[in-house]
Design a protein around this motif. Structure first.
Motif, PDB file in Angstrom:
ATOM      1  N   ILE A 207       6.774  58.448  39.579  1.00  0.00           N
ATOM      2  CA  ILE A 207       5.640  59.318  39.293  1.00  0.00           C
ATOM      3  C   ILE A 207       5.866  59.996  37.954  1.00  0.00           C
ATOM      4  CG2 ILE A 207       4.234  61.260  40.085  1.00  0.00           C
ATOM      5  CD1 ILE A 207       5.260  60.746  42.910  1.00  0.00           C
ATOM      6  N   ARG A 208       4.955  59.799  37.022  1.00  0.00           N
ATOM      7  CA  ARG A 208       5.008  60.461  35.724  1.00  0.00           C
ATOM      8  C   ARG A 208       4.147  61.726  35.785  1.00  0.00           C
ATOM      9  NH1 ARG A 208       5.515  59.277  30.334  1.00  0.00           N
ATOM     10  NH2 ARG A 208       7.612  58.680  31.000  1.00  0.00           N
ATOM     11  N   VAL A 209       4.771  62.864  35.548  1.00  0.00           N
ATOM     12  CA  VAL A 209       4.033  64.125  35.474  1.00  0.00           C
ATOM     13  C   VAL A 209       4.192  64.694  34.070  1.00  0.00           C
ATOM     14  CG1 VAL A 209       4.513  64.527  37.918  1.00  0.00           C
ATOM     15  CG2 VAL A 209       5.905  65.683  36.185  1.00  0.00           C
ATOM     16  N   TYR A 325       6.043  67.082  27.466  1.00  0.00           N
ATOM     17  CA  TYR A 325       7.110  66.269  28.031  1.00  0.00           C
ATOM     18  C   TYR A 325       6.585  65.456  29.212  1.00  0.00           C
ATOM     19  CZ  TYR A 325       9.749  69.829  25.507  1.00  0.00           C
ATOM     20  OH  TYR A 325      10.211  70.675  24.540  1.00  0.00           O
ATOM     21  N   GLY A 326       7.129  64.260  29.363  1.00  0.00           N
ATOM     22  CA  GLY A 326       6.834  63.444  30.528  1.00  0.00           C
ATOM     23  C   GLY A 326       8.036  63.432  31.447  1.00  0.00           C
ATOM     24  N   LEU A 327       7.882  63.944  32.667  1.00  0.00           N
ATOM     25  CA  LEU A 327       8.961  63.969  33.642  1.00  0.00           C
ATOM     26  C   LEU A 327       8.742  62.850  34.651  1.00  0.00           C
ATOM     27  CD1 LEU A 327       8.782  66.942  32.482  1.00  0.00           C
ATOM     28  CD2 LEU A 327       9.819  67.677  34.632  1.00  0.00           C
ATOM     29  N   THR A 344      10.342  62.923  25.675  1.00  0.00           N
ATOM     30  CA  THR A 344       9.507  63.485  24.617  1.00  0.00           C
ATOM     31  C   THR A 344       8.477  62.447  24.210  1.00  0.00           C
ATOM     32  OG1 THR A 344       9.540  64.588  22.460  1.00  0.00           O
ATOM     33  CG2 THR A 344      10.977  62.685  22.712  1.00  0.00           C
ATOM     34  N   ASN A 345       7.369  62.896  23.605  1.00  0.00           N
ATOM     35  CA  ASN A 345       6.324  61.977  23.179  1.00  0.00           C
ATOM     36  C   ASN A 345       5.954  61.013  24.305  1.00  0.00           C
ATOM     37  OD1 ASN A 345       4.608  60.994  21.020  1.00  0.00           O
ATOM     38  ND2 ASN A 345       5.875  59.171  20.990  1.00  0.00           N
ATOM     39  N   PRO A 346       5.592  61.531  25.476  1.00  0.00           N
ATOM     40  CA  PRO A 346       5.386  60.659  26.636  1.00  0.00           C
ATOM     41  C   PRO A 346       4.241  59.677  26.432  1.00  0.00           C
ATOM     42  CG  PRO A 346       4.516  62.853  27.068  1.00  0.00           C
ATOM     43  CD  PRO A 346       5.276  62.942  25.779  1.00  0.00           C
ATOM     44  N   ALA A 347       4.450  58.478  26.952  1.00  0.00           N
ATOM     45  CA  ALA A 347       3.447  57.424  26.820  1.00  0.00           C
ATOM     46  C   ALA A 347       2.254  57.713  27.713  1.00  0.00           C
ATOM     47  CB  ALA A 347       4.057  56.075  27.190  1.00  0.00           C
ATOM     48  N   LEU A 348       1.148  57.102  27.353  1.00  0.00           N
ATOM     49  CA  LEU A 348      -0.063  57.148  28.156  1.00  0.00           C
ATOM     50  C   LEU A 348      -0.237  55.814  28.858  1.00  0.00           C
ATOM     51  CD1 LEU A 348      -2.623  58.680  25.676  1.00  0.00           C
ATOM     52  CD2 LEU A 348      -1.904  59.696  27.818  1.00  0.00           C
ATOM     53  N   PRO A 349      -0.913  55.788  30.022  1.00  0.00           N
ATOM     54  CA  PRO A 349      -1.362  54.507  30.546  1.00  0.00           C
ATOM     55  C   PRO A 349      -2.445  53.961  29.626  1.00  0.00           C
ATOM     56  CG  PRO A 349      -2.304  56.299  31.807  1.00  0.00           C
ATOM     57  CD  PRO A 349      -1.328  56.917  30.829  1.00  0.00           C
TER      58      PRO A 349
END
Length: 362
Positions: A207-209, A325-327, A344-349
């Motif tokens: 799960i990406r939050v 941030y993407g956790l 850092t710099n979290p990706a998007l779907p």
């Protein structure tokens, strides 16, 4: 754009009087985008529609949005007059060793001290290679056939990750490091593999939050529960195919069947709740009918806030600096929630999935 991410305010302070804005005449604001960031598609549209002007000069901006914090000159940054999307000291949570150190310090733990019970409940047992004492402790801990995972401390997208299947493979790898003169270079961590992960239709997922530090002086911190990322392969803990074990899109896109099934590699939280209901988990485990949006949401939000608190004294506060941030979390079969890492710099779907997942937030 902030409406899509800033759903739950976790932490806020009053703005210092010396930085409170005074009424000004309308004027044009300037934004500069660095390359390699999908967020540009959404941030640019939102701000340009509000009258912001795009700049091609990276030194001329009111807001600078870059992929890497190295593209921000923090010495020249005008505090209180400019905005930039990375906090200079964020590596205290966005690198694997940095996150480990921050959490250990926060909970008063170490590799040689029994961790706090709460720490053990959400963060897998982890050791740093390159630290001789921790390496020795790891060698005395790992079982003959136990599965562990080795990760570079400062990388993402699954790059450089591999599985360690038992003590012999670990010893062989350490010997290779010594021969390559890397023994003292603490660039990797080894983490206990989470046994018995919860599977969705037989496939592994995480799960990406999102955790947004919307302001670092004062601190304003927001949380969004995000979406699920699924592997395409049926799960087999004995598989040597890394895309069976890691669910990020960078690896899944290399799968030969990705184009035909890519929409099934990203699930909304609503889809997840429906799966738990349909497969009998809700009834069998006595879960609330809306468990995903209540208990799970609150648990991930609490852990995200714990991550922020563990790093708060290390994050250098400046008016105008913020960070997203993407956790990544994983659930085991008992529905325990495990924190894997912070990005850092979290990706998007994909754009389609993003619109589908976050439409309700706008």
């Amino acid at each position: 754009m902030s409406a899509a991410i800033c759903c739950n305010l976790l932490h806020s302070f009053d703005i210092p009087p010396e930085y409170q804005a005074s009424p000004t005449k309308e004027r044009s604001f300037v934004i500069f985008f660095g390359g390699g960031n999908k967020w540009k598609l959404f941030v640019e549209k939102a701000l340009v529609n509000k009258g912001w002007v795009l700049s091609e000069n990276e030194d001329l901006f009111h807001l600078k949005w870059t992929e890497l914090k190295s593209h921000i000159d923090y010495e020249k940054f005008q505090e209180g007059k400019q905005l930039a999307n990375h906090i200079s000291t964020s590596s205290c949570i966005t690198t694997k060793s940095g996150l480990l150190n921050s959490l250990r310090s926060y909970f008063g733990s170490s590799a040689f001290k029994e961790p706090a019970s709460e720490f053990k409940k959400f963060f897998p047992e982890t050791y740093r290679l390159g630290d001789c004492r921790e390496q020795e402790k790891l060698l005395n801990t790992i079982g003959k056939d136990e599965l562990w995972i080795c990760k570079p401390t400062n990388s993402n997208q699954g790059k450089g990750i591999f599985l360690i299947k038992g003590k012999k493979e670990l010893v062989d790898y350490i010997d290779r490091r010594k021969k390559q003169n890397k023994a003292r270079n603490s660039t990797r961590i080894v983490q206990r593999y989470i046994a018995s992960p919860l599977l969705l239709n037989g496939r592994k997922f995480d799960i990406r939050v999102y955790l947004l530090v919307g302001s670092s002086r004062p601190y304003n911190v927001f949380f969004h529960s995000g979406y699920l990322r699924l592997a395409l392969n049926t799960y087999d803990n004995g598989s040597d195919d890394l895309s069976t074990h890691l669910t990020n899109q960078y690896l899944q896109k290399k799968h030969p069947n990705y184009l035909g099934f890519k929409n099934d590699t990203v699930w909304s939280m609503e889809q997840f709740q429906k799966y738990l209901d349909d497969e009998g988990y809700t009834e069998r485990l006595g879960l609330k009918p809306d468990w995903v949006f209540t208990d799970l949401h609150e648990r991930m939000k609490t852990l995200a806030y714990t991550v922020f608190r563990s790093a708060q004294t290390s994050l250098v506060p400046k008016v105008g600096l913020f960070d997203l941030y993407g956790l990544d979390f994983m659930l085991d079969e008992s529905l325990n929630v495990w924190l894997l890492e912070v990005n850092t710099n979290p990706a998007l779907p994909s754009l389609y999935c993003f619109a589908r997942l976050f439409a309700k937030s706008y």
